[in-house]
Scaffold this active site. Structure first.
Site, PDB file in Angstrom:
ATOM      1  CD  GLU A 133      -0.745  -3.980  10.231  1.00 61.27           C
ATOM      2  OE1 GLU A 133      -1.925  -4.048  10.606  1.00 61.27           O
ATOM      3  OE2 GLU A 133      -0.056  -4.991   9.954  1.00 61.27           O
TER       4      GLU A 133
ATOM      5  CB  SER B  10       0.316   7.104  17.775  1.00 63.96           C
ATOM      6  OG  SER B  10       0.867   5.903  18.260  1.00 63.96           O
TER       7      SER B  10
ATOM      8  CG  LEU C 165      -1.848   1.191   1.426  1.00 63.68           C
ATOM      9  CD1 LEU C 165      -2.823   1.329   0.261  1.00 63.68           C
ATOM     10  CD2 LEU C 165      -2.642   1.068   2.731  1.00 63.68           C
TER      11      LEU C 165
ATOM     12  CB  ALA D 277       0.797   7.472  -0.894  1.00 62.32           C
TER      13      ALA D 277
HETATM   14  C1  LIG Z   1       9.509  -1.671   9.069  1.00 67.87           C
HETATM   15  C2  LIG Z   1       8.299  -1.200   8.319  1.00 67.87           C
HETATM   16  C3  LIG Z   1       7.456  -2.115   7.725  1.00 67.87           C
HETATM   17  C4  LIG Z   1       6.361  -1.677   6.973  1.00 67.87           C
HETATM   18  N1  LIG Z   1       5.581  -2.603   6.323  1.00 67.87           N
HETATM   19  C5  LIG Z   1       4.637  -2.164   5.442  1.00 67.87           C
HETATM   20  C6  LIG Z   1       3.934  -3.088   4.604  1.00 67.87           C
HETATM   21  O1  LIG Z   1       4.132  -4.303   4.677  1.00 67.87           O
HETATM   22  N2  LIG Z   1       3.054  -2.598   3.704  1.00 67.87           N
HETATM   23  C7  LIG Z   1       2.802  -1.263   3.571  1.00 67.87           C
HETATM   24  O2  LIG Z   1       1.985  -0.894   2.729  1.00 67.87           O
HETATM   25  N3  LIG Z   1       3.443  -0.362   4.366  1.00 67.87           N
HETATM   26  C8  LIG Z   1       4.355  -0.776   5.289  1.00 67.87           C
HETATM   27  N4  LIG Z   1       5.034   0.121   6.063  1.00 67.87           N
HETATM   28  C9  LIG Z   1       4.743   1.549   5.909  1.00 67.87           C
HETATM   29  C10 LIG Z   1       4.047   2.160   7.119  1.00 67.87           C
HETATM   30  O3  LIG Z   1       2.713   1.745   7.180  1.00 67.87           O
HETATM   31  C11 LIG Z   1       4.203   3.691   7.003  1.00 67.87           C
HETATM   32  O4  LIG Z   1       5.577   3.978   7.257  1.00 67.87           O
HETATM   33  C12 LIG Z   1       3.311   4.447   7.951  1.00 67.87           C
HETATM   34  O5  LIG Z   1       1.958   4.322   7.582  1.00 67.87           O
HETATM   35  C13 LIG Z   1       3.659   5.934   8.016  1.00 67.87           C
HETATM   36  O6  LIG Z   1       3.827   6.483   6.741  1.00 67.87           O
HETATM   37  P1  LIG Z   1       5.151   7.327   6.423  1.00 67.87           P
HETATM   38  O7  LIG Z   1       6.324   6.522   6.827  1.00 67.87           O
HETATM   39  O8  LIG Z   1       5.074   7.797   5.024  1.00 67.87           O
HETATM   40  O9  LIG Z   1       5.085   8.582   7.397  1.00 67.87           O
HETATM   41  P2  LIG Z   1       4.290   9.969   7.140  1.00 67.87           P
HETATM   42  O10 LIG Z   1       2.907   9.700   6.670  1.00 67.87           O
HETATM   43  O11 LIG Z   1       5.185  10.828   6.299  1.00 67.87           O
HETATM   44  O12 LIG Z   1       4.233  10.536   8.601  1.00 67.87           O
HETATM   45  C14 LIG Z   1       5.292  11.277   9.223  1.00 67.87           C
HETATM   46  C15 LIG Z   1       4.742  11.847  10.518  1.00 67.87           C
HETATM   47  O13 LIG Z   1       3.651  12.753  10.240  1.00 67.87           O
HETATM   48  C16 LIG Z   1       2.507  12.348  10.978  1.00 67.87           C
HETATM   49  N5  LIG Z   1       1.293  12.641  10.215  1.00 67.87           N
HETATM   50  C17 LIG Z   1       1.031  12.346   8.916  1.00 67.87           C
HETATM   51  N6  LIG Z   1      -0.216  12.710   8.596  1.00 67.87           N
HETATM   52  C18 LIG Z   1      -0.772  13.225   9.719  1.00 67.87           C
HETATM   53  C19 LIG Z   1      -2.054  13.779  10.032  1.00 67.87           C
HETATM   54  N7  LIG Z   1      -3.043  13.834   9.148  1.00 67.87           N
HETATM   55  N8  LIG Z   1      -2.248  14.230  11.298  1.00 67.87           N
HETATM   56  C20 LIG Z   1      -1.270  14.155  12.223  1.00 67.87           C
HETATM   57  N9  LIG Z   1      -0.042  13.641  11.986  1.00 67.87           N
HETATM   58  C21 LIG Z   1       0.194  13.183  10.745  1.00 67.87           C
HETATM   59  C22 LIG Z   1       2.676  10.845  11.193  1.00 67.87           C
HETATM   60  O14 LIG Z   1       1.890  10.391  12.262  1.00 67.87           O
HETATM   61  C23 LIG Z   1       4.165  10.781  11.463  1.00 67.87           C
HETATM   62  O15 LIG Z   1       4.415  11.122  12.794  1.00 67.87           O
HETATM   63  C24 LIG Z   1       6.097  -0.297   6.861  1.00 67.87           C
HETATM   64  C25 LIG Z   1       6.937   0.636   7.501  1.00 67.87           C
HETATM   65  C26 LIG Z   1       8.034   0.201   8.201  1.00 67.87           C
HETATM   66  C27 LIG Z   1       8.941   1.237   8.836  1.00 67.87           C
END
Ligand SMILES: Cc1cc2nc3c(=O)[nH]c(=O)nc-3n(C[C@H](O)[C@H](O)[C@H](O)COP(=O)(O)OP(=O)(O)OC[C@H]3O[C@@H](n4cnc5c(N)ncnc54)[C@H](O)[C@@H]3O)c2cc1C
Length: 386
Positions: A366, A369, A124, A129
């Site tokens: 997933e 917080s 995803l 994104a």
């Molecule tokens: C080890 C690991 C395994 C993973 N496995 C998978 C997988 O198997 N499949 C998959 O699809 N993804 C996977 N992920 C991705 C994971 O789900 C995302 O990293 C996560 O959803 C956060 O997205 P991002 O890293 O782009 O952070 P961002 O979305 O860039 O967030 C950065 C910060 O901004 C905050 N933020 C963003 N939007 C808002 C808002 N609207 N309000 C308040 N705060 C906000 C976030 O909470 C965070 O603190 C994995 C990630 C890791 C590190």
């Protein structure tokens, strides 16, 4: 499936013995070598761990949510990396098919997933994104009976081992957000798919995570989850998968908290300072009591939400509450475990610092917080008629 009490107890006992006798002695080695030994993976397959949530008719154990969280809690009594190897087959890698797949798709893919013969991953997240998962850019362009996929997926758990990807891509570029997204099941060996190098992570060594790049990947239309008619419904599928996954991660967090409390208590009763066990000091007792209370609160929440889901209730906001509380809780419990262990908590030999690093991920994947909070508050506002 709802197991009878004896069968469930037997399953939990078997998993518990496997965790205690087989996995716990290997924790330090897996942390150092960044790999789960092959013979352990084979034993996991034989025990049916890859098929915990896959319906019985497709060769799995078909656990309901209450049963699944009970098993996940026990799996939390050891390093989370062990669970991760079959975790995608139990959760995000198989559930799109279990929940929304066609009969033919289920028949084809679920039996080999249940045995661990094939590993499924969930694609995803993209470079642009993450939390805003509905903004996926990966293009799925319709060409006759096929779709052509182009784009990149980021941080995909088990991608280096995966045989099958559940991929979320934009089938309608004119629809912004969730509405234009469809889900596909794509064989990992399809021409045009390549993997990034596995990431070097803060914790959970033994779990492999990499990017997956799709360049002109041709996917037959009947590989769309739910069949060719189900265009633009993929995001709803992703959210259903994540509701379930969030309860699973919450239960895992409770399990790790139980483990860390057990280790901390034992250490506090053995370690002497000022002529007495440190467990006698009320400031240390406070840390133990706070961890125990918070763990118990999370456990009750999760058991309640799982039970409600099993009765057919929509638990999206409850699952978000559980994930928020349980994953933040285990972070605090891990921090206190380091503190109770003093210097021993900071060095590799005692394993506490490893758990401290491992559990940090639970607050991020997933849904972070912060995203759980937005899910909970939006549900509150909607219920209030806003
Ligand atoms: C080890 C690991 C395994 C993973 N496995 C998978 C997988 O198997 N499949 C998959 O699809 N993804 C996977 N992920 C991705 C994971 O789900 C995302 O990293 C996560 O959803 C956060 O997205 P991002 O890293 O782009 O952070 P961002 O979305 O860039 O967030 C950065 C910060 O901004 C905050 N933020 C963003 N939007 C808002 C808002 N609207 N309000 C308040 N705060 C906000 C976030 O909470 C965070 O603190 C994995 C990630 C890791 C590190």
């Amino acid at each position: 499936m709802t197991l009878d009490t004896d069968t469930l107890k037997q399953l939990l006992d078997t998993v518990s013995k496997f965790v205690d006798n087989r996995l716990r002695p290997l924790e330090s080695r897996v942390g150092r070598e960044d790999a789960i030994p092959d013979d352990v993976v084979e034993e996991m397959k034989e025990m049916g761990l890859f098929g915990l949530t896959i319906p019985e008719e497709f060769g799995g154990l078909g656990l309901n949510m209450g049963e699944e969280v009970a098993v996940a809690r026990i799996l939390g009594h050891t390093s989370p990396a062990f669970r991760s190897i079959f975790g995608t087959n139990v959760g995000i890698g198989s559930q799109a098919l279990v929940i929304d797949g066609t009969a033919e798709q289920k028949q084809r893919y679920l039996p080999p997933m249940a045995t661990g013969e094939i590993i499924g991953s969930f694609c995803l997240t993209e470079p642009d994104a993450g939390s805003d998962a509905a903004s996926v850019k990966m293009a799925a362009k319709k060409e006759g009976d096929n779709y052509r996929l182009n784009g990149a997926k980021r941080f995909i758990t088990n991608a280096p081992r995966a045989d099958l990807f559940t991929v979320f891509a934009r089938t309608d570029p004119d629809q912004a957000g969730a509405r234009g997204v469809s889900a596909f099941v794509v064989h990992a060996g399809t021409d045009g798919i390549s993997l990034g190098n596995p990431y070097h992570k803060m914790g959970q060594q033994g779990t492999y995570v990499s990017d997956v790049i799709f360049e002109d990947v041709v996917v037959p239309a009947d590989q769309m989850v739910g069949g060719p008619g189900k265009e633009n419904r993929g995001f709803a599928t992703a959210m259903k998968v994540l509701d379930k996954g969030r309860l699973h991660i919450s239960a895992l967090s409770v399990g790790v908290a139980e483990r860390l409390i057990e280790d901390s208590l034992q250490y506090a009763m053995e370690r002497k300072q000022f002529g007495q066990p440190i467990a006698e000091f009320q400031l240390v007792q406070a840390m133990l009591a706070e961890s125990q209370t918070e763990m118990y609160a999370a456990r009750c929440m999760i058991e309640d939400a799982a039970r409600r889901r099993d009765t057919g209730e929509n638990v999206a906001a409850l699952a978000a509450s559980c994930k928020l509380f349980a994953t933040e809780m285990v972070g605090r419990v891990a921090d206190r475990a380091v503190q109770i262990h003093g210097g021993a908590g900071y060095v590799e030999e005692y394993g506490i610092e490893r758990f401290y690093r491992d559990v940090r991920l639970f607050r991020i994947y997933e849904g972070t917080s912060e995203i759980q909070k937005t899910v909970i508050a939006r549900d509150m506002i909607r219920r209030a008629g806003g």
